[in-house]
Write a protein that holds these residues in place. Structure first.
Motif, PDB file in Angstrom:
ATOM      1  N   ILE A   1       0.868  -1.182   0.000  1.00 59.48           N
ATOM      2  CA  ILE A   1       0.000   0.000   0.000  1.00 59.48           C
ATOM      3  C   ILE A   1       0.895   1.219   0.000  1.00 59.48           C
ATOM      4  O   ILE A   1       1.757   1.362   0.877  1.00 59.48           O
TER       5      ILE A   1
ATOM      6  N   VAL B   1       0.847   5.574  -0.384  1.00 61.00           N
ATOM      7  CA  VAL B   1      -0.016   6.742  -0.271  1.00 61.00           C
ATOM      8  C   VAL B   1       0.782   7.972  -0.675  1.00 61.00           C
ATOM      9  O   VAL B   1       1.891   8.179  -0.194  1.00 61.00           O
TER      10      VAL B   1
ATOM     11  N   VAL C   1      -4.347   6.526  -2.751  1.00 63.81           N
ATOM     12  CA  VAL C   1      -3.948   5.261  -2.136  1.00 63.81           C
ATOM     13  C   VAL C   1      -3.813   4.233  -3.260  1.00 63.81           C
ATOM     14  O   VAL C   1      -4.766   3.968  -3.988  1.00 63.81           O
TER      15      VAL C   1
ATOM     16  N   VAL D   1     -11.329   2.917   1.204  1.00 66.72           N
ATOM     17  CA  VAL D   1     -10.521   3.716   2.125  1.00 66.72           C
ATOM     18  C   VAL D   1     -11.483   4.509   3.000  1.00 66.72           C
ATOM     19  O   VAL D   1     -12.398   5.159   2.498  1.00 66.72           O
TER      20      VAL D   1
ATOM     21  N   THR E   1      -6.247   1.791  -7.471  1.00 63.55           N
ATOM     22  CA  THR E   1      -5.925   3.155  -7.069  1.00 63.55           C
ATOM     23  C   THR E   1      -7.210   3.827  -6.607  1.00 63.55           C
ATOM     24  O   THR E   1      -8.212   3.791  -7.312  1.00 63.55           O
TER      25      THR E   1
ATOM     26  N   VAL F   1      -7.500   1.232   5.229  1.00 65.79           N
ATOM     27  CA  VAL F   1      -7.653   0.663   3.892  1.00 65.79           C
ATOM     28  C   VAL F   1      -8.235  -0.730   4.076  1.00 65.79           C
ATOM     29  O   VAL F   1      -7.609  -1.595   4.692  1.00 65.79           O
TER      30      VAL F   1
ATOM     31  N   MET G   1      -1.743   9.063   5.874  1.00 65.33           N
ATOM     32  CA  MET G   1      -1.734   9.711   4.579  1.00 65.33           C
ATOM     33  C   MET G   1      -0.457  10.535   4.420  1.00 65.33           C
ATOM     34  O   MET G   1      -0.044  11.231   5.337  1.00 65.33           O
TER      35      MET G   1
END
Length: 193
Positions: free
Chosen positions: A129, A131, A136, A149, A168, A181, A192
Motif C-alpha cells: 500500500i 499513499v 492510495v 478507504v 488506485t 484501507v 496519509m
C-alpha cells in the motif's frame, strides 16, 4: 566592491586611503544543488526493491514491524505489517523526498492455517500500500477484490475494485491523517502522505 565601481572607491573618503583596491565579482550566490529524485518502492518474490532515477544515488531505508511490541494481555493478534520509508542521497545533491509504503500479508481462501511438519502454514498474498497526495495505491491483490478507504471517523473516502493485481483510490484525505484501507475482509491502518 561591485564591478565597475573602482573609480568611485578610489576617490571616496575612507576608501581612497587604501593602497590596493580591486574590483571583484562579489554578490554571486553559489548555485543550489540539484535534488535527488524521489525513490520508488516495489515488492516481488520476497524482496523489497528501491530505485531512484538520479544516476548513482544511494537509497536509505527504514523498515518497522507493527508486530514488534510488548503486550500484557492473554491474546496477541499478529498483523505482519511493515512500514517502509526510503530516501535517496548523492554527493553534491540534496536528499530526495521520502517515499513510504506499507507491506502486509492478506489471508487467502482457502486457509491452510495450522502446523505441518513443525512449520505454521498460512496461505497469504503480499500486498503493498502506497499513499501520495491523497491517492492510495494497492498492489499485489487478486483481481476483483473490493478496496475501500475510510477516515478514522468511519466516513468512506473512496472505493474501487482491483484489476491487473492493483487498485488506485483517489481520496480527499490530507497529509498526516490516519486512514483505514479495507482490502476484501482485511483492514490496514496507514498514515496519509
Amino acid at each position: 566592491m561591485p564591478v565597475g565601481a573602482i573609480e568611485k572607491y578610489k576617490t571616496t573618503g575612507g576608501w581612497k586611503e587604501f593602497l590596493f583596491i580591486e574590483e571583484g565579482t562579489g554578490g554571486t550566490t553559489p548555485p543550489t544543488p540539484q535534488k535527488c529524485e524521489k525513490p520508488t518502492i516495489s515488492y516481488q518474490n520476497g524482496k523489497l526493491t528501491f530505485s531512484c532515477e538520479t544516476d548513482g544515488a544511494v537509497c536509505h531505508s527504514t523498515i518497522t514491524n507493527t508486530d514488534i511490541k510488548s503486550y500484557s494481555d492473554d491474546e496477541v493478534e499478529l498483523n505482519v505489517t511493515y512500514n517502509i520509508s526510503v530516501y535517496a542521497t548523492k554527493l553534491g545533491y540534496e536528499n530526495s523526498e521520502t517515499a513510504t509504503a506499507t507491506l502486509c500479508w492478506i489471508d487467502v481462501e482457502p486457509k491452510t492455517e495450522g502446523i505441518e511438519n513443525g512449520v505454521a502454514q498460512v496461505r497469504a498474498n503480499a500486498v503493498m500500500i502506497q499513499v501520495n497526495d491523497g491517492v492510495v495505491s494497492v498492489s499485489g491483490v487478486d483481481d476483483g477484490t473490493n478496496i475501500a478507504v475510510y477516515a478514522v471517523d468511519g466516513r468512506m473516502a473512496g472505493a474501487t475494485t482491483s484489476s491487473s493485481n492493483q487498485a488506485t483510490v483517489i481520496t480527499s484525505l490530507r497529509k498526516g491523517e490516519m486512514a483505514i484501507v479495507k482490502i476484501g475482509d482485511n483492514s490496514v491502518k496507514v498514515i496519509m502522505q
